[in-house]
Design an enzyme around this catalytic site. Structure first.
Site, PDB file in Angstrom:
ATOM      1  N   ALA A  32       0.593  -1.397   0.021  1.00 61.81           N
ATOM      2  CA  ALA A  32       0.158   0.465  -0.074  1.00 61.81           C
ATOM      3  C   ALA A  32       0.826   1.227   0.050  1.00 61.81           C
ATOM      4  CB  ALA A  32      -0.893   0.169   1.739  1.00 61.81           C
ATOM      5  N   HIS A  34       2.869   4.429  -0.729  1.00 60.55           N
ATOM      6  CA  HIS A  34       2.912   6.464  -1.004  1.00 60.55           C
ATOM      7  C   HIS A  34       4.372   6.511  -0.908  1.00 60.55           C
ATOM      8  CE1 HIS A  34       3.869   6.131   3.314  1.00 60.55           C
ATOM      9  NE2 HIS A  34       2.998   5.420   3.212  1.00 60.55           N
ATOM     10  N   GLY A  36       6.274   7.988   0.851  1.00 59.35           N
ATOM     11  CA  GLY A  36       7.400   7.888   1.969  1.00 59.35           C
ATOM     12  C   GLY A  36       7.426   6.474   1.863  1.00 59.35           C
ATOM     13  N   HIS A  37       7.338   5.358   1.162  1.00 60.94           N
ATOM     14  CA  HIS A  37       8.041   4.496   0.991  1.00 60.94           C
ATOM     15  C   HIS A  37       8.923   4.401  -0.296  1.00 60.94           C
ATOM     16  CE1 HIS A  37       4.807   2.204   2.253  1.00 60.94           C
ATOM     17  NE2 HIS A  37       5.296   1.742   3.251  1.00 60.94           N
ATOM     18  N   GLY A 149      12.253   4.164   7.491  1.00 56.35           N
ATOM     19  CA  GLY A 149      11.448   5.812   7.849  1.00 56.35           C
ATOM     20  C   GLY A 149      11.575   6.076   9.188  1.00 56.35           C
ATOM     21  N   ASP A 152       8.740   5.957  11.892  1.00 57.65           N
ATOM     22  CA  ASP A 152       8.701   4.383  12.926  1.00 57.65           C
ATOM     23  C   ASP A 152       9.933   4.237  13.737  1.00 57.65           C
ATOM     24  OD1 ASP A 152       6.202   2.925  11.788  1.00 57.65           O
ATOM     25  OD2 ASP A 152       7.379   3.033   9.630  1.00 57.65           O
ATOM     26  N   GLN A 155      10.554   1.361  15.995  1.00 49.15           N
ATOM     27  CA  GLN A 155      11.298  -0.381  15.141  1.00 49.15           C
ATOM     28  C   GLN A 155      12.756   0.241  14.673  1.00 49.15           C
ATOM     29  OE1 GLN A 155       8.494  -1.777  12.134  1.00 49.15           O
ATOM     30  NE2 GLN A 155      10.179  -0.125  10.845  1.00 49.15           N
ATOM     31  N   SER A 188      -0.174   3.836   5.186  1.00 50.08           N
ATOM     32  CA  SER A 188      -0.310   3.136   4.375  1.00 50.08           C
ATOM     33  C   SER A 188      -2.208   3.255   5.333  1.00 50.08           C
ATOM     34  CB  SER A 188      -0.516   1.459   4.325  1.00 50.08           C
ATOM     35  OG  SER A 188       0.669   1.909   4.261  1.00 50.08           O
TER      36      SER A 188
HETATM   37  P1  AMP Z   1       5.754  -0.421   6.236  1.00 49.66           P
HETATM   38  O1  AMP Z   1       5.455  -0.932   4.923  1.00 49.66           O
HETATM   39  O2  AMP Z   1       4.539   0.557   6.677  1.00 49.66           O
HETATM   40  O3  AMP Z   1       6.030  -1.248   7.180  1.00 49.66           O
HETATM   41  O4  AMP Z   1       6.636   0.737   6.506  1.00 49.66           O
HETATM   42  C1  AMP Z   1       7.993   0.247   5.847  1.00 49.66           C
HETATM   43  C2  AMP Z   1       9.197   1.325   5.687  1.00 49.66           C
HETATM   44  O5  AMP Z   1       8.541   3.009   4.993  1.00 49.66           O
HETATM   45  C3  AMP Z   1       9.533   1.937   7.063  1.00 49.66           C
HETATM   46  O6  AMP Z   1      10.702   2.076   7.288  1.00 49.66           O
HETATM   47  C4  AMP Z   1       8.714   3.149   7.043  1.00 49.66           C
HETATM   48  O7  AMP Z   1       9.361   3.467   8.294  1.00 49.66           O
HETATM   49  C5  AMP Z   1       8.868   3.715   6.047  1.00 49.66           C
HETATM   50  N1  AMP Z   1       7.610   4.933   5.976  1.00 49.66           N
HETATM   51  C6  AMP Z   1       6.630   4.879   6.613  1.00 49.66           C
HETATM   52  N2  AMP Z   1       6.186   5.949   6.293  1.00 49.66           N
HETATM   53  C7  AMP Z   1       6.559   6.656   5.713  1.00 49.66           C
HETATM   54  C8  AMP Z   1       6.803   7.880   5.772  1.00 49.66           C
HETATM   55  N3  AMP Z   1       5.791   8.649   6.015  1.00 49.66           N
HETATM   56  N4  AMP Z   1       7.552   8.969   5.835  1.00 49.66           N
HETATM   57  C9  AMP Z   1       9.217   7.763   5.234  1.00 49.66           C
HETATM   58  N5  AMP Z   1       8.919   6.527   5.696  1.00 49.66           N
HETATM   59  C10 AMP Z   1       7.732   6.156   6.001  1.00 49.66           C
END
Ligand code: AMP
Length: 288
Positions: A32, A34, A36-37, A149, A152, A155, A188
């Site tokens: 999902a 965006h 950020g990813h 990121g 988190d 994490q 997401s």
């Molecule tokens: P997730 O899919 O939510 O597990 O996130 C995967 C990676 O993307 C993790 O390292 C998150 O910290 C990073 N991430 C998620 N959202 C953002 C954001 N808004 N800005 C920067 N990194 C992000």
């Protein structure tokens, strides 16, 4: 962009890239996707790495089965975005590929307080599941650099500790949080916000910014925390915590002058969606 579902196929391709002299930059995700990813992919590319992304909704890090069931899944949308961002390989394994039946791959490191506070308190078992999947994916991909990121923050702190404890030769790169124009951290989970809660959600960032200002003005951390919780309630959110912590130990900070790295971390429910965010209040670079 190459798409792999099997470990052996991905590793064959990675071996060729390594033989050609490239370094691997890896960003694990749950899909999902965006902006950020995508920023993680762009940072890997800018550092000269071959950007590799995984999409795997890891069942072992969901303490709430309903949250796992409702987690958004949109592989076609994700593939299209990754292609535009310069990702070179996408790993999309199924659960049996990551966790072969009969093998126990659980990471059982004792992270002490790091996993007990904040998210750990409200999401029991979450970080053991997260550490397990990150370790498993690192063993598969063997990157030079791991891109995660700041969004988190806890994490990332736990992964940093895991890399150190296991002496894994991987550099962890912390990527700044990417936000919507109104300050809401991209996530997401934002997709599940009702219009009313989407309008309320930027209060998280506003609260963090206000905390930042108060912190600079010398307000005590206890007063900042109290004001923040009140603001979040008034905005129609249900805060779980607002903590001002040391960025390495995650211990609450009462005397900011004694801590070189101070971070405000918040979690709040916006309707039935749980959101987290954080802001670095102070970061003194260590002298080399
Ligand atoms: P997730 O899919 O939510 O597990 O996130 C995967 C990676 O993307 C993790 O390292 C998150 O910290 C990073 N991430 C998620 N959202 C953002 C954001 N808004 N800005 C920067 N990194 C992000």
């Amino acid at each position: 962009m190459r798409i792999f579902e099997k470990i052996a196929d991905l590793q064959g391709w990675l071996a060729q890239r390594r033989e050609a002299g490239y370094s691997i930059g890896f960003a694990p995700t749950m899909g999902a996707l965006h902006e950020g990813h995508l920023s993680l992919v762009r940072m890997a590319e800018a550092a000269g790495d071959v950007p590799v992304v995984s999409i795997f909704v890891n069942p072992t890090q969901f303490n709430d089965p309903e949250d796992l069931r409702r987690y958004p899944r949109m592989p076609e949308h994700d593939i299209a975005l990754l292609q535009t961002a310069g990702c070179q390989a996408l790993f999309m394994p199924d659960v049996e590929e990551v966790y072969p039946p009969g093998q126990d791959l659980t990471v059982r490191l004792d992270f002490g307080r790091l996993t007990e506070v904040m998210e750990g308190q409200f999401r029991p078992g979450h970080f053991q599941g997260m550490a397990t999947v990150v370790k498993r994916l690192l063993d598969i991909v063997e990157p030079q650099r791991l891109y995660m990121g700041q969004k988190d923050f806890q994490q990332l702190t736990i992964v940093r500790e895991m890399l150190r404890r296991l002496a894994l030769p991987i550099e962890l790169v912390m990527c700044p949080t990417v936000r919507e124009p109104d300050g809401l951290a991209m996530s997401s989970r934002n997709l599940r916000l009702t219009p009313e809660m989407r309008a309320a959600a930027p209060a998280l960032f506003r609260t963090l910014m206000a905390a930042g200002k108060a912190f600079l003005a010398g307000t005590s951390t206890a007063d900042i925390q109290q004001a923040a919780l009140q603001t979040l309630h008034s905005a129609g959110l249900r805060p779980e915590y607002f903590e001002i912590v040391d960025g390495y130990t995650l211990l609450p900070v009462a005397h900011p002058e004694a801590s070189p790295f101070v971070v405000a971390c918040v979690a709040a429910w916006a309707g039935d969606v749980r959101l987290i965010d954080n802001l670095v209040l102070k970061e003194e670079r260590q002298q080399q």
